[in-house]
Scaffold this motif. Structure first.
Motif: not given
Lengths: 492, 174
Positions: A1-29
């Motif tokens: 897992m240690e060798e994939s550290r940077d990829l894991i960080v990138l995935i978490f950050v990507g997931l977080y940003m996707a969640l923010c966008i999803a909330i933005g879409l939901w909040a339009i209504r």
């Protein structure tokens, strides 16, 4: 897992940003009017309001700059944290009831609206809006720059070499998307996610810090004491007077931060205040453990020679995450870091937009713009673009405005709003003088590099001066006329 | 009562500014209190000869704690009175001042070294700062929560507000 550290960080950050966008879409209504856009229709529950208040307080500074300051100065910057509980007590006793009731009674959708209801003065409304706008531009630019630097480092570690401009674009695009589509509704729901991520990240990091040395904090602090006793003493290397002035400006000044107190106007029931205050204070304490923990452990590691010296104090948190935290924990904390920055930035975008499309036109023309929500969305984009350009190309000016933000808000808003809503003798003249003096002292001290004795903070001085002028002028003036409905609320 | 609190606030603020002004004339007022650490340029280390500012420093903190606590009293007052919560609030205010005073006193008598007293993972004065100054507002928070319905926002306030809303609605023709 240690060798994939940077990829894991990138995935978490990507997931977080996707969640923010999803909330933005939901909040339009959920965003149908300008009251929804700026005030969430005053429908927020206990949990949402508490998390919105605390996550707006703890910006990216708490996750990067704060640990960096502890690493650099020892215990000094902890005074910015230890005043927080008292700051929330002040915000809730002085403001939560009155600002919320006046907001509903007069249908106020911004802080200057409340100021207008209290003082019946367009000049106070305009000066409040100007102080807010100036502070917002500096603060927002700093937050955008911080977001871009974090993203750039994450991409660089993962092998994607993106320029700073591109990182500013990516981070602003996500921030602007959910703020434009869902207004403050999206902002507070993302705050809930962001606050949750921050608390989880901080608690996990705190336990990781405690186990870095076998003897926990005691051993870590004895190492620091052996190197420099003052550093682990209550005042750190800044000294007693400097620390106490931080306590004052960050404690009392907490109830003058417009992006925080605006959130107190949005809760559904006034009586929820008794639940929101403890929840806010406990959440902040939990999240702030990261600030203290990382800073102390990195100082102990470096002075004992167990870790090489850092290039800059701001590297304390990233270095700790890279070398001592589990990769998944590092991923959560980096997402938490972006969450901390964005949760503050979206609040600034919202109140800055309100100042431009609502408060200033109302003060000048006497009425709001037609199709206010459309213009609010357009202005949100424009403010973000201006702040991004500002962040990228104006160098020191960003630092000057960013640094002067908290102190200026504190000195301008605490007397005018926090005290003014609790004292019928406060006059519009006193309010105007307090705001102007806060701008003059904070800007003047920065521009002329004025140094106060024993590291006394300039924001604390401007707060003390503006309070003195506000109370002094009001006491020596005739009592002002106040509308009967506002006066009735002030009596409650 | 509220006017009197504001007059006290004004006196405290003027005294605070006077002490800050006085400190300008103390030796070492604008000297650096820390220098670059020999192990790393990113670290600061305090200088050996710290100026003695415990007296004026204590006063500055005394004024800050008093001003902040008085602001809480202002926020909790109703129609210019603190009513039955006043004695509890004033007690909290005095205890908060005592916590701060004990911090300065313990700091002034504390001897750092290998056998220095620690409490809760920190040197004694720092522990008072962390657990006392940070932790004490829990009493103010508890007081706020406990007295909320009986004092801070009572049923009579709710009724008054509903009447105000009704009146405002009628004036707007709603």
């Amino acid at each position: 897992m240690e060798e994939s550290r940077d990829l894991i960080v990138l995935i978490f950050v990507g997931l977080y940003m996707a969640l923010c966008i999803a909330i933005g879409l939901w909040a339009i209504r959920k965003t149908k009017s300008s009251s929804d856009f700026f005030m969430a229709g005053r429908h927020l529950g206990v949990m949402l309001t508490a998390f919105a208040v605390f996550s707006s307080t703890l910006s990216g500074f708490g996750f990067v700059g704060g640990p960096g300051l502890v690493y650099k100065m020892g215990m000094s910057s902890i005074w910015m944290v230890v005043c927080s509980a008292m700051g929330y007590v002040l915000s809730f006793t002085l403001l939560s009831k009155k600002i919320r009731l006046i907001g509903e009674l007069r249908n106020c959708i911004s802080l200057p609206d409340v100021v207008m209801a209290r003082y019946r003065s367009d000049s106070v409304r305009i000066w409040t809006s100007i102080a807010i706008l100036l502070g917002v531009m500096g603060y927002l630019a700093v937050q955008i720059l911080a977001m871009a630097h974090v993203l750039k480092d994450i991409f660089a570690s993962s092998g994607f070499g993106l320029g700073l401009e591109m990182c500013v674009f990516i981070s602003c695009a996500v921030l602007v998307f959910y703020t434009v589509t869902g207004g403050i509704v999206a902002s507070v729901y993302t705050d809930l996610v962001q606050g949750g991520v921050m608390i989880v990240a901080a608690l996990l990091i705190f336990f990781t810090v405690m186990t870095t040395y076998d003897g926990g904090f005691t051993e870590m602090n004895r190492i620091i004491m052996a190197d420099d006793p003052e550093a682990i003493g209550p005042w750190g290397t800044l000294g007693m007077v400097g620390c106490l002035s931080w306590f004052f400006v960050f404690g009392l000044g907490g109830c003058g931060q417009p992006h925080i107190i605006t959130k107190i106007m949005m809760n559904k029931k006034v009586s929820d205040g008794k639940r929101i205050l403890p929840l806010t204070a406990v959440s902040y304490v939990a999240a702030a453990l990261l600030w203290i923990g990382i800073g102390l452990v990195m100082r102990a590691l470096v002075v004992s020679g167990a870790h090489p010296p850092l290039d800059s104090p701001d590297a304390a948190a990233p270095q700790f995450l890279q070398h001592y935290a589990h990769p998944i924990l590092a991923g959560v904390v980096f997402a938490g870091l972006l969450a901390a920055i964005m949760s503050t930035a979206d609040g600034f975008l919202n109140i800055g937009t309100a100042a431009v499309v609502h408060d200033i036109p109302k003060a000048i023309r006497g009425h709001a713009l037609k199709n206010e929500m459309f213009w609010a969305r357009v202005t949100t984009v424009l403010i973000a673009v201006v702040a991004a350009v500002f962040a990228l190309y104006t160098g020191d000016l960003v630092a000057i405005l960013g640094a002067f933000g908290w102190g200026t808000f504190a000195a301008a808003i605490v007397p005018v709003v926090a005290l003014g809503l609790n004292w019928k003798r406060a006059t519009p003249l006193a309010a105007n003088v307090a705001i102007i003096s806060s701008l003059a002292i904070n800007f003047g001290a920065k521009i002329f590099s004025i140094q106060l004795p024993f590291n006394f903070n300039i924001g604390a001085l401007s707060l003390a001066v503006s309070l003195t002028l506000f109370i002094g002028i009001s006491l020596f003036s005739d009592p002002p006329e106040i509308d009967s409905d506002v006066e009735a609320i002030m009596d409650m | 009562m509220v006017d009197r609190l504001f007059k006290i606030l004004l006196v405290l603020l003027i005294c605070l500014l006077a002490v800050v002004g006085y400190m300008y004339f103390l030796p070492g007022a604008t000297d650096a209190l820390a220098t670059v650490h020999p192990k790393s340029s990113g670290l600061l280390k305090s200088v050996a000869d710290q100026p003695d500012i415990l007296g004026p420093g204590y006063l500055v903190g005394f004024f800050f704690v008093s001003i902040i606590s008085l602001c809480v009293l202002v926020g909790m007052s109703k129609r210019g009175s603190l009513g039955w919560v006043g004695k509890w609030l004033v007690s909290c205010f005095i205890c908060y001042l005592l916590v701060y005073t004990s911090l300065v006193w313990v700091y002034s008598t504390y001897e750092a070294g290998p056998n220095a007293a620690f409490w809760g993972g920190f040197p004694l004065p720092t522990a008072i700062m962390i657990y006392g100054i940070w932790g004490f507002p829990a009493f103010f928070i508890t007081l706020f929560v406990v007295t909320y319905d009986q004092w801070f926002y009572r049923d009579s306030d709710r009724k008054t507000f509903q009447d105000l809303l009704k009146k405002a609605g009628m004036e707007r023709g709603v």
